[in-house]
Design a protein around this motif. Sequence first.
Motif, PDB file in Angstrom:
ATOM      1  N   GLY A  57      21.052   4.393 -74.508  1.00  0.00           N
ATOM      2  CA  GLY A  57      20.271   4.778 -73.344  1.00  0.00           C
ATOM      3  C   GLY A  57      20.953   5.716 -72.371  1.00  0.00           C
ATOM      4  O   GLY A  57      20.429   5.986 -71.287  1.00  0.00           O
ATOM      5  N   PHE A  58      22.138   6.261 -72.731  1.00  0.00           N
ATOM      6  CA  PHE A  58      22.814   7.174 -71.802  1.00  0.00           C
ATOM      7  C   PHE A  58      23.603   8.220 -72.580  1.00  0.00           C
ATOM      8  O   PHE A  58      24.189   7.942 -73.628  1.00  0.00           O
ATOM      9  N   GLY A  59      23.659   9.427 -72.011  1.00  0.00           N
ATOM     10  CA  GLY A  59      24.462  10.499 -72.586  1.00  0.00           C
ATOM     11  C   GLY A  59      24.047  10.837 -74.009  1.00  0.00           C
ATOM     12  O   GLY A  59      22.855  10.942 -74.318  1.00  0.00           O
ATOM     13  N   LEU A  60      25.016  10.996 -74.875  1.00  0.00           N
ATOM     14  CA  LEU A  60      24.731  11.343 -76.267  1.00  0.00           C
ATOM     15  C   LEU A  60      23.938  10.257 -76.974  1.00  0.00           C
ATOM     16  O   LEU A  60      23.302  10.520 -78.003  1.00  0.00           O
ATOM     17  N   GLY A  61      23.965   9.035 -76.437  1.00  0.00           N
ATOM     18  CA  GLY A  61      23.157   7.960 -77.006  1.00  0.00           C
ATOM     19  C   GLY A  61      21.676   8.282 -77.012  1.00  0.00           C
ATOM     20  O   GLY A  61      20.923   7.798 -77.872  1.00  0.00           O
ATOM     21  N   LEU A  62      21.235   9.123 -76.072  1.00  0.00           N
ATOM     22  CA  LEU A  62      19.826   9.523 -76.018  1.00  0.00           C
ATOM     23  C   LEU A  62      19.485  10.462 -77.178  1.00  0.00           C
ATOM     24  O   LEU A  62      18.428  10.327 -77.807  1.00  0.00           O
ATOM     25  N   LEU A  63      20.374  11.427 -77.440  1.00  0.00           N
ATOM     26  CA  LEU A  63      20.146  12.316 -78.591  1.00  0.00           C
ATOM     27  C   LEU A  63      20.187  11.540 -79.893  1.00  0.00           C
ATOM     28  O   LEU A  63      19.420  11.817 -80.824  1.00  0.00           O
ATOM     29  N   LEU A  64      21.075  10.562 -79.954  1.00  0.00           N
ATOM     30  CA  LEU A  64      21.195   9.733 -81.149  1.00  0.00           C
ATOM     31  C   LEU A  64      19.908   8.943 -81.383  1.00  0.00           C
ATOM     32  O   LEU A  64      19.399   8.889 -82.507  1.00  0.00           O
ATOM     33  N   ALA A  65      19.385   8.349 -80.321  1.00  0.00           N
ATOM     34  CA  ALA A  65      18.152   7.563 -80.433  1.00  0.00           C
ATOM     35  C   ALA A  65      16.976   8.425 -80.875  1.00  0.00           C
ATOM     36  O   ALA A  65      16.059   7.949 -81.550  1.00  0.00           O
ATOM     37  N   ASP A  66      16.993   9.695 -80.498  1.00  0.00           N
ATOM     38  CA  ASP A  66      15.918  10.619 -80.875  1.00  0.00           C
ATOM     39  C   ASP A  66      16.097  11.195 -82.277  1.00  0.00           C
ATOM     40  O   ASP A  66      15.338  12.062 -82.700  1.00  0.00           O
ATOM     41  N   LYS A  67      17.145  10.748 -82.983  1.00  0.00           N
ATOM     42  CA  LYS A  67      17.453  11.221 -84.347  1.00  0.00           C
ATOM     43  C   LYS A  67      17.725  12.728 -84.374  1.00  0.00           C
ATOM     44  O   LYS A  67      17.366  13.427 -85.320  1.00  0.00           O
ATOM     45  N   ARG A  68      18.409  13.207 -83.361  1.00  0.00           N
ATOM     46  CA  ARG A  68      18.697  14.635 -83.262  1.00  0.00           C
ATOM     47  C   ARG A  68      20.110  14.981 -83.742  1.00  0.00           C
ATOM     48  O   ARG A  68      20.459  16.156 -83.828  1.00  0.00           O
ATOM     49  N   VAL A  88      26.799  25.778 -64.247  1.00  0.00           N
ATOM     50  CA  VAL A  88      25.583  25.384 -63.532  1.00  0.00           C
ATOM     51  C   VAL A  88      25.912  24.204 -62.624  1.00  0.00           C
ATOM     52  O   VAL A  88      26.602  23.266 -63.028  1.00  0.00           O
ATOM     53  N   GLU A  89      25.450  24.266 -61.389  1.00  0.00           N
ATOM     54  CA  GLU A  89      25.727  23.210 -60.417  1.00  0.00           C
ATOM     55  C   GLU A  89      24.691  22.101 -60.548  1.00  0.00           C
ATOM     56  O   GLU A  89      23.491  22.359 -60.603  1.00  0.00           O
ATOM     57  N   VAL A  90      25.160  20.836 -60.587  1.00  0.00           N
ATOM     58  CA  VAL A  90      24.253  19.703 -60.773  1.00  0.00           C
ATOM     59  C   VAL A  90      24.343  18.670 -59.657  1.00  0.00           C
ATOM     60  O   VAL A  90      23.569  17.723 -59.625  1.00  0.00           O
ATOM     61  N   GLY A  91      25.289  18.836 -58.732  1.00  0.00           N
ATOM     62  CA  GLY A  91      25.449  17.868 -57.656  1.00  0.00           C
ATOM     63  C   GLY A  91      26.276  16.668 -58.079  1.00  0.00           C
ATOM     64  O   GLY A  91      26.678  16.554 -59.245  1.00  0.00           O
ATOM     65  N   PRO A  92      26.573  15.766 -57.133  1.00  0.00           N
ATOM     66  CA  PRO A  92      27.408  14.588 -57.428  1.00  0.00           C
ATOM     67  C   PRO A  92      26.817  13.732 -58.535  1.00  0.00           C
ATOM     68  O   PRO A  92      25.600  13.542 -58.611  1.00  0.00           O
ATOM     69  N   GLN A  93      27.691  13.216 -59.429  1.00  0.00           N
ATOM     70  CA  GLN A  93      27.272  12.382 -60.546  1.00  0.00           C
ATOM     71  C   GLN A  93      27.924  11.009 -60.436  1.00  0.00           C
ATOM     72  O   GLN A  93      29.117  10.899 -60.168  1.00  0.00           O
ATOM     73  N   GLU A  94      27.145   9.974 -60.666  1.00  0.00           N
ATOM     74  CA  GLU A  94      27.679   8.619 -60.643  1.00  0.00           C
ATOM     75  C   GLU A  94      28.189   8.227 -62.025  1.00  0.00           C
ATOM     76  O   GLU A  94      27.630   8.624 -63.040  1.00  0.00           O
ATOM     77  N   THR A  95      29.262   7.439 -62.041  1.00  0.00           N
ATOM     78  CA  THR A  95      29.778   6.872 -63.286  1.00  0.00           C
ATOM     79  C   THR A  95      29.358   5.415 -63.355  1.00  0.00           C
ATOM     80  O   THR A  95      29.653   4.638 -62.454  1.00  0.00           O
ATOM     81  N   GLY A  96      28.665   5.040 -64.425  1.00  0.00           N
ATOM     82  CA  GLY A  96      28.202   3.666 -64.569  1.00  0.00           C
ATOM     83  C   GLY A  96      29.306   2.754 -65.079  1.00  0.00           C
ATOM     84  O   GLY A  96      30.477   3.135 -65.161  1.00  0.00           O
TER      85      GLY A  96
END
Length: 247
Positions: free
Chosen positions: A59-70, A231-239
Amino acid sequence: MLDKTLPTIDAAVADIHDGASIAVGGFGLVGIPARLIDALREQGATDLTIISNNLGTDGFGLGLLLADKRIAKSIGSYLGSNKEYARQYLSGELTVEFTPQGTLAERMRAGGAGIPAFYTTAGVGTQVAEGGLPQRYNEDGTVSVVSKPKETREFDGKLYVLEESIRADYALVHAHKGDRYGNLVFNKTAMNFNPDAAMSGKVTIAQVEHLVDVIDPEDVDLPGIYVDRVVEVGPQETGIENRTVTK
């Protein structure tokens, strides 16, 4: 000087094609180029080879691409707690090339430095060097593809294994700060694999939390020569990958 900034994350990943190889920075949940991964997910490229320590979490990061079989192939070191990664590998849906963690970092760095291969002691005396590591399974659980033996050579009485460098089509990385010339500054342990991944990419795309006009040369962690798009994305939280609490 060349201004490497782009206005949107969608524009940054727009030309990534099906079948591309992509080096991705991050370790666990730290220093993940999550916004670029989200944009790539929306963009639709598939049949990807991902070079990264691990494939995110469920459900996060590369896990999303993996779940989509990409993702068709993973070159990495660590399954982690990603159950879908393990499931796809063991069920024959994903090709996995395991490589020791330090070797993976050096394979990416060497690719960017123009070094085609190097010798290391990591993996000597194991299937990493001798071959036989399962890289792909059949649906019935039998092994379909195994790793091949690698060249070894002795130096000063010690045995080393030859590892080939990695030059990826693209690289996706995260930095705390970047300037319009592509120079990057990383925040503490969020540096991890990001500089090595950036060096590995033929086209390197950096998401930065803070975009500035110019970074003082003394503060630069990775020079802009290795970075093509910012590309600027703003502050990112680490879970938190695994939360452990007392009763």
